[in-house]
Motif scaffolding. Structure first.
Motif, PDB file in Angstrom:
ATOM      1  N   LYS A 152      40.927  50.744  38.296  1.00  0.00           N
ATOM      2  CA  LYS A 152      41.969  51.702  37.954  1.00  0.00           C
ATOM      3  C   LYS A 152      41.946  51.999  36.465  1.00  0.00           C
ATOM      4  N   ALA A 153      42.389  53.192  36.107  1.00  0.00           N
ATOM      5  CA  ALA A 153      42.487  53.571  34.695  1.00  0.00           C
ATOM      6  C   ALA A 153      43.603  52.769  34.046  1.00  0.00           C
ATOM      7  N   LEU A 154      43.349  52.381  32.765  1.00  0.00           N
ATOM      8  CA  LEU A 154      44.346  51.548  32.110  1.00  0.00           C
ATOM      9  C   LEU A 154      44.400  51.828  30.620  1.00  0.00           C
ATOM     10  N   ASP A 155      44.630  50.777  29.816  1.00  0.00           N
ATOM     11  CA  ASP A 155      44.936  50.919  28.405  1.00  0.00           C
ATOM     12  C   ASP A 155      43.750  51.425  27.586  1.00  0.00           C
ATOM     13  N   THR A 156      44.069  51.849  26.360  1.00  0.00           N
ATOM     14  CA  THR A 156      43.051  52.215  25.379  1.00  0.00           C
ATOM     15  C   THR A 156      42.764  51.017  24.487  1.00  0.00           C
ATOM     16  N   TYR A 157      41.489  50.679  24.330  1.00  0.00           N
ATOM     17  CA  TYR A 157      41.056  49.617  23.443  1.00  0.00           C
ATOM     18  C   TYR A 157      39.985  50.155  22.514  1.00  0.00           C
ATOM     19  N   ASP A 158      40.076  49.797  21.250  1.00  0.00           N
ATOM     20  CA  ASP A 158      39.070  50.203  20.277  1.00  0.00           C
ATOM     21  C   ASP A 158      38.842  51.707  20.318  1.00  0.00           C
ATOM     22  N   GLY A 159      39.926  52.449  20.527  1.00  0.00           N
ATOM     23  CA  GLY A 159      39.860  53.906  20.506  1.00  0.00           C
ATOM     24  C   GLY A 159      39.322  54.557  21.757  1.00  0.00           C
ATOM     25  N   SER A 160      39.052  53.789  22.805  1.00  0.00           N
ATOM     26  CA  SER A 160      38.484  54.355  24.027  1.00  0.00           C
ATOM     27  C   SER A 160      39.378  54.077  25.224  1.00  0.00           C
ATOM     28  N   PRO A 161      39.729  55.107  26.008  1.00  0.00           N
ATOM     29  CA  PRO A 161      40.406  54.853  27.285  1.00  0.00           C
ATOM     30  C   PRO A 161      39.517  53.964  28.147  1.00  0.00           C
ATOM     31  N   THR A 162      40.130  53.052  28.879  1.00  0.00           N
ATOM     32  CA  THR A 162      39.341  52.107  29.643  1.00  0.00           C
ATOM     33  C   THR A 162      39.652  52.170  31.128  1.00  0.00           C
ATOM     34  N   THR A 163      38.690  51.705  31.903  1.00  0.00           N
ATOM     35  CA  THR A 163      38.869  51.490  33.332  1.00  0.00           C
ATOM     36  C   THR A 163      38.894  49.986  33.573  1.00  0.00           C
ATOM     37  N   LEU A 164      39.949  49.530  34.222  1.00  0.00           N
ATOM     38  CA  LEU A 164      40.065  48.111  34.541  1.00  0.00           C
ATOM     39  C   LEU A 164      39.383  47.843  35.871  1.00  0.00           C
ATOM     40  N   ARG A 165      38.439  46.900  35.843  1.00  0.00           N
ATOM     41  CA  ARG A 165      37.842  46.398  37.072  1.00  0.00           C
ATOM     42  C   ARG A 165      38.167  44.920  37.163  1.00  0.00           C
ATOM     43  N   GLU A 166      38.584  44.486  38.335  1.00  0.00           N
ATOM     44  CA  GLU A 166      38.926  43.078  38.493  1.00  0.00           C
ATOM     45  C   GLU A 166      38.480  42.564  39.848  1.00  0.00           C
ATOM     46  N   GLY A 167      38.316  41.251  39.918  1.00  0.00           N
ATOM     47  CA  GLY A 167      37.873  40.631  41.156  1.00  0.00           C
ATOM     48  C   GLY A 167      37.840  39.125  41.009  1.00  0.00           C
ATOM     49  N   SER A 168      37.064  38.479  41.866  1.00  0.00           N
ATOM     50  CA  SER A 168      36.965  37.025  41.864  1.00  0.00           C
ATOM     51  C   SER A 168      35.568  36.642  42.326  1.00  0.00           C
ATOM     52  N   ILE A 169      34.931  35.707  41.611  1.00  0.00           N
ATOM     53  CA  ILE A 169      33.589  35.262  41.950  1.00  0.00           C
ATOM     54  C   ILE A 169      33.579  33.742  42.042  1.00  0.00           C
ATOM     55  N   SER A 170      32.893  33.221  43.045  1.00  0.00           N
ATOM     56  CA  SER A 170      32.849  31.766  43.232  1.00  0.00           C
ATOM     57  C   SER A 170      31.743  31.163  42.375  1.00  0.00           C
ATOM     58  N   PHE A 171      31.864  29.866  42.119  1.00  0.00           N
ATOM     59  CA  PHE A 171      30.792  29.172  41.403  1.00  0.00           C
ATOM     60  C   PHE A 171      29.507  29.186  42.226  1.00  0.00           C
ATOM     61  N   ARG A 172      29.612  29.188  43.543  1.00  0.00           N
ATOM     62  CA  ARG A 172      28.420  29.266  44.385  1.00  0.00           C
ATOM     63  C   ARG A 172      27.684  30.580  44.134  1.00  0.00           C
ATOM     64  N   GLN A 173      28.419  31.690  44.025  1.00  0.00           N
ATOM     65  CA  GLN A 173      27.799  32.976  43.723  1.00  0.00           C
ATOM     66  C   GLN A 173      27.167  32.972  42.333  1.00  0.00           C
ATOM     67  N   LEU A 174      27.825  32.319  41.378  1.00  0.00           N
ATOM     68  CA  LEU A 174      27.276  32.249  40.023  1.00  0.00           C
ATOM     69  C   LEU A 174      25.985  31.439  39.977  1.00  0.00           C
ATOM     70  N   TRP A 175      25.893  30.411  40.830  1.00  0.00           N
ATOM     71  CA  TRP A 175      24.677  29.605  40.846  1.00  0.00           C
ATOM     72  C   TRP A 175      23.434  30.453  41.096  1.00  0.00           C
ATOM     73  N   ASN A 176      23.568  31.519  41.887  1.00  0.00           N
ATOM     74  CA  ASN A 176      22.412  32.349  42.212  1.00  0.00           C
ATOM     75  C   ASN A 176      21.838  33.038  40.978  1.00  0.00           C
ATOM     76  N   VAL A 177      22.676  33.281  39.971  1.00  0.00           N
ATOM     77  CA  VAL A 177      22.226  33.980  38.763  1.00  0.00           C
ATOM     78  C   VAL A 177      22.286  33.091  37.520  1.00  0.00           C
ATOM     79  N   ARG A 178      22.944  31.958  37.628  1.00  0.00           N
ATOM     80  CA  ARG A 178      22.968  30.959  36.559  1.00  0.00           C
ATOM     81  C   ARG A 178      22.699  29.587  37.171  1.00  0.00           C
ATOM     82  N   PRO A 179      21.464  29.330  37.608  1.00  0.00           N
ATOM     83  CA  PRO A 179      21.160  28.075  38.318  1.00  0.00           C
ATOM     84  C   PRO A 179      21.432  26.825  37.498  1.00  0.00           C
TER      85      PRO A 179
END
Length: 265
Positions: A152-179
């Motif tokens: 969703k569209a949200l606040d302005t930071y450092d002079g730029s309008p921003t889009t907020l993206r949010e979610g949740s990732i498990s440590f198991r999912q992170l292991w695949n890219v950070r073994p």
């Protein structure tokens, strides 16, 4: 002088694929590609990191004073940092970190005449991240973005309008890219523990704010501190500004520096 082991453990202070475009292909305007384009010699970004720690139900959440400074880039990676940790002492402690060496300036240190910096070898934390989520690693950032649940569209930071993206990732999912995380503190029985995350992304694809919240096993080291609870809580909230700023981080003058092993306490 500050002892680094504790500071690094609680830091962040503070995210985020080469070669795996299937779920997170880098495209124009995409944070994966946008950040990679920034990692060139002679440039950097300014950061302010806020860390929050929860050790037990009785103590609740404690927010530390911020860490502020600049991060230097080169050859597709972070090459150096120059940061003030304001949590330490009255005026804070400044650390310049290049490769595997740190130069530390503590205004309250009583050093030999003419000396302002103490230097010693240490495995510097040279990365852009919030918690365990690295911004400077394409595989990690792509995997994080693939778990987006809200945009969703949200606040302005450092002079730029921003889009907020949010979610949740498990440590198991992170292991695949950070073994390397698999060999750390978090074993298989806690692999489904999650890191909640939020990224405020500017119109140019660059992250202006990165937030994460997670918990870690307390372990034997913290017995008695957590009042019987089996985990410790962490929040990392990092603000990024002046992406692409001209920046070259250099070590302090040798004449102002003394090796740690030459100090007498």
């Amino acid at each position: 002088m500050r002892r680094w082991t504790t500071a690094v453990t609680l830091s962040v202070t503070g995210l985020a694929l080469y070669g795996a475009p299937a779920s997170g292909a880098a495209t124009d305007g995409d944070p994966v590609a946008a950040i990679q384009r920034q990692l060139v010699k002679g440039h950097g970004v300014r950061i302010t990191e806020y860390s929050t720690f929860n050790s037990s139900p009785s103590s609740g959440w404690e927010r530390f004073k911020p860490t502020k400074g600049v991060v230097g880039f080169g050859d597709g990676k972070v090459t150096a940092t120059d940061l003030w940790d304001l949590q330490v002492g009255v005026a804070g402690v400044r650390d310049i970190c290049i490769g595997k060496r740190i130069w530390e300036h503590d205004p309250k240190d009583k050093l030999p005449n003419g000396k302002k910096w103490v230097t010693f070898k240490y495995p510097c934390v040279l990365r852009l991240e919030t918690g365990y989520l690295r911004l400077d690693k394409p595989d990690v950032l792509a995997a994080v973005l693939a778990t987006t649940t809200t945009t969703k569209a949200l606040d302005t930071y450092d002079g730029s309008p921003t889009t907020l993206r949010e979610g949740s990732i498990s440590f198991r999912q992170l292991w695949n890219v950070r073994p390397e995380l698999r060999d750390g503190f978090l074993k298989d029985e806690r692999a489904d523990w999650t890191i909640d995350w939020r990224l405020w992304i500017g119109q140019d694809g660059l992250v202006r704010r990165a937030w994460s919240k997670w918990r870690e096993p307390a372990g034997d080291k913290w017995k008695g501190v957590t009042n019987g609870r089996s985990w410790l809580g962490f929040v990392s909230d990092v603000r990024y500004s002046d992406w692409g700023m001209k920046l070259t981080i250099k070590s302090p003058p040798a004449a102002q520096t003394i090796a740690f092993n030459k100090l007498k306490y």
